[in-house]
Motif scaffolding. Structure first.
Motif, PDB file in Angstrom:
ATOM      1  N   UNK A  41     -16.136 129.176  15.615  1.00 22.99           N
ATOM      2  CA  UNK A  41     -15.646 128.769  16.923  1.00 22.99           C
ATOM      3  C   UNK A  41     -16.273 129.487  17.828  1.00 22.99           C
ATOM      4  N   UNK A  42     -16.296 130.966  17.490  1.00 27.09           N
ATOM      5  CA  UNK A  42     -17.193 132.030  18.293  1.00 27.09           C
ATOM      6  C   UNK A  42     -18.667 131.850  18.541  1.00 27.09           C
ATOM      7  N   UNK A  43     -19.154 131.080  17.512  1.00 29.59           N
ATOM      8  CA  UNK A  43     -21.024 130.805  17.666  1.00 29.59           C
ATOM      9  C   UNK A  43     -21.228 129.853  18.087  1.00 29.59           C
ATOM     10  N   UNK A  44     -20.087 128.699  17.909  1.00 33.61           N
ATOM     11  CA  UNK A  44     -20.349 127.358  19.407  1.00 33.61           C
ATOM     12  C   UNK A  44     -20.151 127.956  20.645  1.00 33.61           C
ATOM     13  N   UNK A  45     -19.246 128.701  20.833  1.00 34.46           N
ATOM     14  CA  UNK A  45     -19.191 129.161  22.175  1.00 34.46           C
ATOM     15  C   UNK A  45     -19.949 129.864  22.997  1.00 34.46           C
ATOM     16  N   UNK A  46     -20.490 130.723  22.362  1.00 35.58           N
ATOM     17  CA  UNK A  46     -22.319 131.036  22.587  1.00 35.58           C
ATOM     18  C   UNK A  46     -23.509 130.422  22.543  1.00 35.58           C
ATOM     19  N   UNK A  47     -23.291 128.905  21.883  1.00 38.51           N
ATOM     20  CA  UNK A  47     -24.064 127.814  21.685  1.00 38.51           C
ATOM     21  C   UNK A  47     -24.110 126.942  23.511  1.00 38.51           C
ATOM     22  N   UNK A  48     -22.994 127.250  23.239  1.00 37.54           N
ATOM     23  CA  UNK A  48     -22.091 126.700  24.653  1.00 37.54           C
ATOM     24  C   UNK A  48     -22.329 126.939  26.320  1.00 37.54           C
ATOM     25  N   UNK A  49     -22.746 128.359  26.458  1.00 29.57           N
ATOM     26  CA  UNK A  49     -22.432 129.107  27.014  1.00 29.57           C
ATOM     27  C   UNK A  49     -22.527 130.775  27.705  1.00 29.57           C
ATOM     28  N   UNK A  50     -21.173 130.198  26.054  1.00 29.24           N
ATOM     29  CA  UNK A  50     -20.358 132.123  26.649  1.00 29.24           C
ATOM     30  C   UNK A  50     -21.608 132.850  26.611  1.00 29.24           C
ATOM     31  N   UNK A  51     -20.861 134.053  26.897  1.00 29.38           N
ATOM     32  CA  UNK A  51     -21.641 135.545  27.148  1.00 29.38           C
ATOM     33  C   UNK A  51     -21.348 135.906  25.870  1.00 29.38           C
ATOM     34  N   UNK A  52     -22.427 136.690  25.049  1.00 26.65           N
ATOM     35  CA  UNK A  52     -22.529 136.989  23.710  1.00 26.65           C
ATOM     36  C   UNK A  52     -22.102 138.750  24.171  1.00 26.65           C
ATOM     37  N   UNK A  53     -21.362 139.066  23.372  1.00 30.94           N
ATOM     38  CA  UNK A  53     -20.591 140.165  23.453  1.00 30.94           C
ATOM     39  C   UNK A  53     -21.007 141.283  22.476  1.00 30.94           C
ATOM     40  N   UNK A  54     -22.110 141.711  22.789  1.00 31.92           N
ATOM     41  CA  UNK A  54     -22.641 142.529  21.668  1.00 31.92           C
ATOM     42  C   UNK A  54     -22.713 143.424  21.487  1.00 31.92           C
ATOM     43  N   UNK A  55     -21.104 144.438  22.694  1.00 27.92           N
ATOM     44  CA  UNK A  55     -21.486 145.741  22.462  1.00 27.92           C
ATOM     45  C   UNK A  55     -20.342 145.931  23.969  1.00 27.92           C
ATOM     46  N   UNK A  56     -19.704 147.185  24.119  1.00 28.73           N
ATOM     47  CA  UNK A  56     -18.585 146.898  24.639  1.00 28.73           C
ATOM     48  C   UNK A  56     -18.685 146.882  26.166  1.00 28.73           C
ATOM     49  N   UNK A  57     -20.496 147.557  26.368  1.00 30.76           N
ATOM     50  CA  UNK A  57     -20.501 147.652  27.603  1.00 30.76           C
ATOM     51  C   UNK A  57     -21.152 146.362  28.603  1.00 30.76           C
ATOM     52  N   UNK A  58     -20.594 145.514  27.493  1.00 33.39           N
ATOM     53  CA  UNK A  58     -20.837 143.761  27.920  1.00 33.39           C
ATOM     54  C   UNK A  58     -19.846 143.290  28.613  1.00 33.39           C
ATOM     55  N   UNK A  59     -18.789 143.657  28.041  1.00 31.48           N
ATOM     56  CA  UNK A  59     -17.104 143.661  28.848  1.00 31.48           C
ATOM     57  C   UNK A  59     -17.316 144.655  29.943  1.00 31.48           C
ATOM     58  N   UNK A  60     -17.264 145.465  29.525  1.00 35.14           N
ATOM     59  CA  UNK A  60     -16.979 146.395  30.933  1.00 35.14           C
ATOM     60  C   UNK A  60     -17.655 146.367  32.491  1.00 35.14           C
TER      61      UNK A  60
END
Length: 365
Positions: free
Chosen positions: A265-284
């Motif tokens: 489900x997460x990988x599909x979200x990313x495939x469809x344009x969601x931003x990958x969260x690779x670290x906390x800084x991606x959220x912050x």
């Protein structure tokens, strides 16, 4: 709560009277008291008010509102009206906005910068660790962590936020006083004191299949960003992501192994344009927060790759050597060597029990 508010509560509790119908009725009759006192013929003159709805309104009495308000108070809670100062501003404008909320605990958390951290009830060890680090790191950065009080990753997100000394909001798919699942009793009691529990369902109402999708729109509505940690292809968690997108909110997803059904489900979200969260800084960075939210300096350019990745793990919330080693994919000895080097350079502080944290002032810009 005055009689005008009691009348509003009564009207809002009438089955089938959602936000749109409520607004049309108030636009026509001006006050909830006037709506409750209107004749069936007068009510039927309002667009979209059916005979069944008119009958239900005619049968409603102020005693209903008074009883629900008292039940809420008996549970130590508050009834929040959209016009009140404690009603979350972020929920006033979402599609199908709630007409009433019932809350217990820290009401200020409902109007504080928040991140929704959600995931499946069934999860992997990887998902649990990542959820704990994202929720804990976000909490330490000053964000309130919002989740759905379910088993699995929701529970881990709430616990990580509280364990980090921060705030959390649990959104229920049932009324106050009902603990579902029952195994979350200790968590419910803890959040009711140190965080905030909120729901649009009146006290004592049991959950139903349709109540959880309705709850999900409030989870995403309270937060500027929704982070999906781990979810299968048909996970109900993806409903929260859909709600966030419909509300114009940002959705981030944690990537996982392509061989894991729990990450599909997460990988599909990313495939469809969601931003990958690779670290906390991606959220912050979505909130304009640098590092852990403290003023800092850029990291030295001569750090090794392992040292940089160790700092990434610390920014994500990892503290123990074993946790950091797991994030790095190295042995505990290699992780400890990198952390010791960073400590010598003043970038990392070591605490008893081989616990590590970013040194104050060392957050990256």
């Amino acid at each position: 709560m005055n009689q005008a508010d009691i009348a509003y509560v009564t009207l809002a509790l009438v089955p089938g009277i959602g936000r749109a119908r409520l607004e049309m009725l108030l636009a026509r009759f001006r006050t909830a008291d006037a709506v409750l006192g209107a004749s069936s013929q007068q009510l039927l003159s309002v667009s979209s008010i059916s005979r069944a709805a008119a009958t239900a309104i005619g049968e409603a009495t102020p005693g209903l509102g008074e009883r629900v308000v008292q039940q809420t108070r008996d549970l130590g809670g508050h009834v929040l009206l959209p016009t009140g100062k404690d009603f979350p501003a972020s929920l006033r404008e979402i599609p199908d906005a709630p007409t009433l909320l019932f809350a217990v605990g820290r009401l200020d958390y409902l109007n504080t910068a928040s991140v929704a951290v959600v995931g499946s009830r069934s999860h992997s060890r990887y998902g649990a660790g990542v959820c704990r680090m994202f929720a804990g790191g976000s909490s330490r950065a000053g964000l309130v962590v919002v989740s759905g009080m379910a088993r699995g990753l929701d529970r881990i997100a709430h616990e990580a936020a509280l364990d980090s000394g921060g705030g959390t909001v649990g959104v229920l798919g049932n009324g106050l006083g009902v603990v579902y699942p029952a195994a979350n009793r200790a968590l419910y009691d803890r959040i009711a004191v140190a965080g905030c529990i909120v729901t649009e369902f009146p006290p004592g109402e049991r959950p139903s299949a349709g109540s959880f999708p309705r709850r999900n729109r409030l989870i995403s509505g309270l937060a500027m960003v929704t982070l999906v940690v781990e979810a299968g292809e048909r996970s109900g968690t993806l409903i929260t992501a859909d709600c966030a997108l419909a509300q114009g909110k940002e959705v981030l997803a944690v990537p996982g192994p392509i061989t894991s059904p729990l990450s599909l489900g997460c990988n599909r979200l990313i495939q469809h344009g969601a931003k990958p969260a690779l670290g906390l800084r991606d959220v912050l960075e979505e909130y304009g927060i640098s590092g852990k939210g403290r003023p800092g300096m850029s990291l030295p350019n001569d750090l090794t790759e392992t040292e940089r990745r160790a700092i990434d793990a610390l920014e994500l919330g990892a503290e123990q050597v074993d946790e950091i080693a797991q994030q790095l994919g190295t042995s505990a000895g290699e992780a400890l060597a990198a952390l010791t080097s960073l400590e010598i350079r003043g970038l990392v502080d070591q605490e008893p029990g081989k616990m590590f944290r970013m040194a104050v002032g060392s957050c990256r810009l």
